[in-house]
Design an enzyme around this catalytic site. Structure first.
Site, mmCIF file in Angstrom:
data_model
loop_
_atom_site.group_PDB
_atom_site.id
_atom_site.type_symbol
_atom_site.label_atom_id
_atom_site.label_comp_id
_atom_site.label_asym_id
_atom_site.label_seq_id
_atom_site.Cartn_x
_atom_site.Cartn_y
_atom_site.Cartn_z
ATOM 1 N N ASP A 74 34.969 36.374 46.619
ATOM 2 C CA ASP A 74 36.264 37.063 46.696
ATOM 3 C C ASP A 74 36.261 38.193 45.663
ATOM 4 O O ASP A 74 35.344 38.281 44.853
ATOM 5 C CB ASP A 74 37.429 36.094 46.444
ATOM 6 C CG ASP A 74 37.146 35.177 45.280
ATOM 7 O OD1 ASP A 74 36.558 35.646 44.284
ATOM 8 O OD2 ASP A 74 37.501 33.987 45.356
ATOM 9 N N ASP A 76 38.107 40.587 42.722
ATOM 10 C CA ASP A 76 39.147 40.724 41.706
ATOM 11 C C ASP A 76 39.142 42.149 41.178
ATOM 12 O O ASP A 76 38.086 42.712 40.896
ATOM 13 C CB ASP A 76 38.888 39.753 40.549
ATOM 14 C CG ASP A 76 39.018 38.306 40.991
ATOM 15 O OD1 ASP A 76 39.987 37.987 41.701
ATOM 16 O OD2 ASP A 76 38.126 37.500 40.668
ATOM 17 N N ASP A 150 35.953 34.967 30.134
ATOM 18 C CA ASP A 150 35.254 33.794 29.613
ATOM 19 C C ASP A 150 33.794 34.052 29.227
ATOM 20 O O ASP A 150 33.417 33.920 28.071
ATOM 21 C CB ASP A 150 35.397 32.579 30.558
ATOM 22 C CG ASP A 150 35.131 32.907 32.024
ATOM 23 O OD1 ASP A 150 34.713 34.045 32.322
ATOM 24 O OD2 ASP A 150 35.340 32.013 32.873
HETATM 25 P P1 ATP Z 1 33.835 32.393 41.604
HETATM 26 O O1 ATP Z 1 34.914 33.151 42.315
HETATM 27 O O2 ATP Z 1 32.464 32.544 42.103
HETATM 28 O O3 ATP Z 1 34.212 30.980 41.402
HETATM 29 P P2 ATP Z 1 34.661 33.987 39.360
HETATM 30 O O4 ATP Z 1 33.908 34.396 38.142
HETATM 31 O O5 ATP Z 1 35.140 35.059 40.260
HETATM 32 O O6 ATP Z 1 33.731 32.984 40.120
HETATM 33 P P3 ATP Z 1 37.388 33.210 39.144
HETATM 34 O O7 ATP Z 1 37.943 31.878 38.805
HETATM 35 O O8 ATP Z 1 37.636 33.790 40.480
HETATM 36 O O9 ATP Z 1 35.833 33.072 38.892
HETATM 37 O O10 ATP Z 1 37.878 34.205 38.015
HETATM 38 C C1 ATP Z 1 37.706 35.605 38.082
HETATM 39 C C2 ATP Z 1 37.399 36.184 36.704
HETATM 40 O O11 ATP Z 1 38.511 35.947 35.832
HETATM 41 C C3 ATP Z 1 36.210 35.547 36.001
HETATM 42 O O12 ATP Z 1 35.006 36.147 36.384
HETATM 43 C C4 ATP Z 1 36.543 35.796 34.549
HETATM 44 O O13 ATP Z 1 36.230 37.108 34.180
HETATM 45 C C5 ATP Z 1 38.060 35.637 34.516
HETATM 46 N N1 ATP Z 1 38.455 34.244 34.206
HETATM 47 C C6 ATP Z 1 38.711 33.257 35.089
HETATM 48 N N2 ATP Z 1 39.048 32.121 34.477
HETATM 49 C C7 ATP Z 1 39.021 32.380 33.153
HETATM 50 C C8 ATP Z 1 39.282 31.603 31.992
HETATM 51 N N3 ATP Z 1 39.614 30.322 32.080
HETATM 52 N N4 ATP Z 1 39.178 32.228 30.788
HETATM 53 C C9 ATP Z 1 38.840 33.524 30.704
HETATM 54 N N5 ATP Z 1 38.559 34.281 31.757
HETATM 55 C C10 ATP Z 1 38.644 33.746 32.972
HETATM 56 MG MG MG Z 2 36.425 34.864 41.958
#
Ligand code: ATP
Ligand code: MG
Length: 463
Positions: A74, A76, A150
């Site tokens: 997805d 962001d 993170d």
């Molecule tokens: P995926 O969608 O593959 O699970 P993702 O990295 O996109 O991985 P998401 O949960 O969609 O994970 O979060 C999007 C972004 O937001 C992350 O890449 C990170 O930069 C930030 N993020 C998400 N959760 C946290 C957190 N708990 N603390 C700090 N930053 C976060």
């Molecule tokens: Mg994501």
């Protein structure tokens, strides 16, 4: 105009902005992100925000995955526009979130998540006694936004205006070295949000990365902070860990860092004790889920919970039967109540799934007493297929159920398929006959729908 002004003000560095050096800017011919990998809707959002004078970038998992040549899940967007500005710019926008206010831009089934650059934690960030962040809505610059993310590999920004990747935190190096590194002081960052411990394990599993030593070191200690995380949020993490197509790898990482005990304590204990049936059941359930994700077959957390917790249910069921004069059905109901209540205190499970888990479990003793009328009745249950799948999994995991599982397989592919065919033929013949009769009477009546539906249902089960 006003929007543009506010946009500019937001871009200005607040006093407490982190002192980051100049970013590394990776030109388009030196990275693997191609526009073909990116969602056209995400690009639309970026262009619209930029046209209105805001900064806007793709960030997080989509860029990390695209850089690794994986298909982003997805998209962001991070922007200098405030959530209200974003809402004004898009008709198809919905503001969500309490801890973080976010904009969701909806394009049919696709949701593009747009977040305003967030400042790293400062005096205005609400933190509880344990150091956990409660509200975090202080807006900042892109640099601020980068360091409050993170992991370094999750803090890479893609600029559509010149196709560059912008790296403030050494994320490209870590991607190259295939390691998960928490930004900032690991102890502080885990305390702010203990779910980051699960996320470290998850990304290591998904990407096949190592967790860098300073990021891994506190994991043994911080896991227990997960006890304070709302069960609904842990359920979301369970879904990501076990339904993303890398469940087997996730289990391995969770066990390596001793984190499974904070999600499924009873499963963790059984694995630690080396119980062969429970271990095989758990491993097979996760491997099956991964295979289904790969084949793009439907999956449900109900089956996952049913399989992982089955050994607990079985134990309670048998002790209920042995201990008193409880008949089998109430003994099973009491067992399912106990096991679900214990688990749902840790990782929630929405009612629509927990009801299915119960049905899958209560089908097990029914499927074990097969043959005759009982058998065909069990097949009419809407959960028959899932119940049968669990029975097969139990057999494959080593319970002495092989003969039974084979019988149930045959009745579906053999006799039952034949029976479904007969029912269908019979129904069709009756409908033809009714149709002829109706025509003779001037077509005043129509009928046969109910029967048609039943016949079709059986045929589906048997396929
Ligand atoms: P995926 O969608 O593959 O699970 P993702 O990295 O996109 O991985 P998401 O949960 O969609 O994970 O979060 C999007 C972004 O937001 C992350 O890449 C990170 O930069 C930030 N993020 C998400 N959760 C946290 C957190 N708990 N603390 C700090 N930053 C976060
Ligand atoms: Mg994501």
């Amino acid at each position: 105009m006003i929007k543009r002004l506010i946009g500019k003000m937001l871009k200005r560095k607040p006093r407490n902005a982190a002192a980051l050096g100049e970013p590394v800017v990776v030109p388009r011919d030196q990275h693997k992100v191609s526009r073909k990998q990116l969602s056209p809707n995400a690009l639309k959002v970026l262009y619209r925000l930029r046209d209105q004078g805001y900064d806007a970038y793709l960030v997080g998992g989509c860029i990390r995955d695209a850089l690794l040549g994986l298909k982003p899940k997805d998209f962001d967007v991070a922007t200098s526009a405030s959530p209200d500005d974003v809402r004004d710019a898009f008709r198809n926008c919905r503001l969500v979130g309490r801890r973080f206010r976010l904009a969701h831009i909806l394009f049919g089934r696709e949701v593009i998540e747009v977040a305003t650059f967030r400042a790293n934690h400062n005096a205005e960030t609400a933190v509880d006694d344990a150091g956990r962040i409660l509200r975090d809505n202080v807006f900042g610059t892109i640099e601020d936004d980068a360091i409050r993310r993170d992991f370094t590999v999750n803090a890479l920004y893609y600029d559509v205006s010149n196709f560059t990747v912008i790296d403030y935190v050494g994320g490209m190096q870590d991607l190259e070295a295939r390691q998960i590194r928490l930004l900032g002081d690991p102890d502080v960052r885990y305390r702010e949000d203990p779910v980051r411990a699960l996320r470290a394990a998850r990304f290591a599993a998904k990407l096949g990365f190592e967790i860098e030593p300073a990021t891994a070191a506190p994991l043994a200690e911080v896991g227990r902070l997960l006890a304070d995380i709302p069960p609904a949020r842990l359920f979301e993490e369970v879904l990501k860990l076990f339904q993303g197509g890398y469940a087997v790898a996730s289990l391995e990482k969770l066990r390596e860092y001793d984190l499974l005990q904070f999600l499924f304590p009873s499963v963790d204990e059984r694995l630690h004790r080396g119980e062969p049936l429970a271990t095989a059941l758990c491993e097979r359930a996760l491997a099956n889920t991964d295979a289904r994700v790969l084949e793009e077959k439907p999956i449900t957390p109900a089956f996952l919970y049913a399989a992982l917790l089955w050994p607990d249910v079985q134990e309670h069921y048998e002790s209920n039967l042995a201990n008193g004069d409880m008949p089998p059905i109430p003994a099973m109901h009491a067992a399912t109540d106990t096991v679900l209540a214990e688990q749902l205190r840790i990782t929630a499970l929405p009612k629509r799934f927990s009801a299915v888990v119960r049905e899958i479990w209560t089908l097990q003793p029914r499927l074990e007493r097969y043959k005759g009328k009982r058998a065909t009745k069990a097949m009419e249950s809407p959960r028959f297929r899932a119940g049968y799948d669990l029975l097969c999994l139990r057999a494959a995991a080593g319970e002495p159920l092989d003969e039974l599982a084979t019988w149930w397989t045959e009745i579906q592919t053999g006799e039952e398929a034949e029976r479904a065919r007969l029912v269908r033929e019979e129904t069709a013949a009756r409908q033809r006959e009714e149709g002829r009769r109706n025509n003779r009477r001037g077509g005043r009546r129509r009928g046969g729908g109910g029967n048609r539906k039943r016949g079709g249902g059986r045929a589906e089960n048997a396929s």
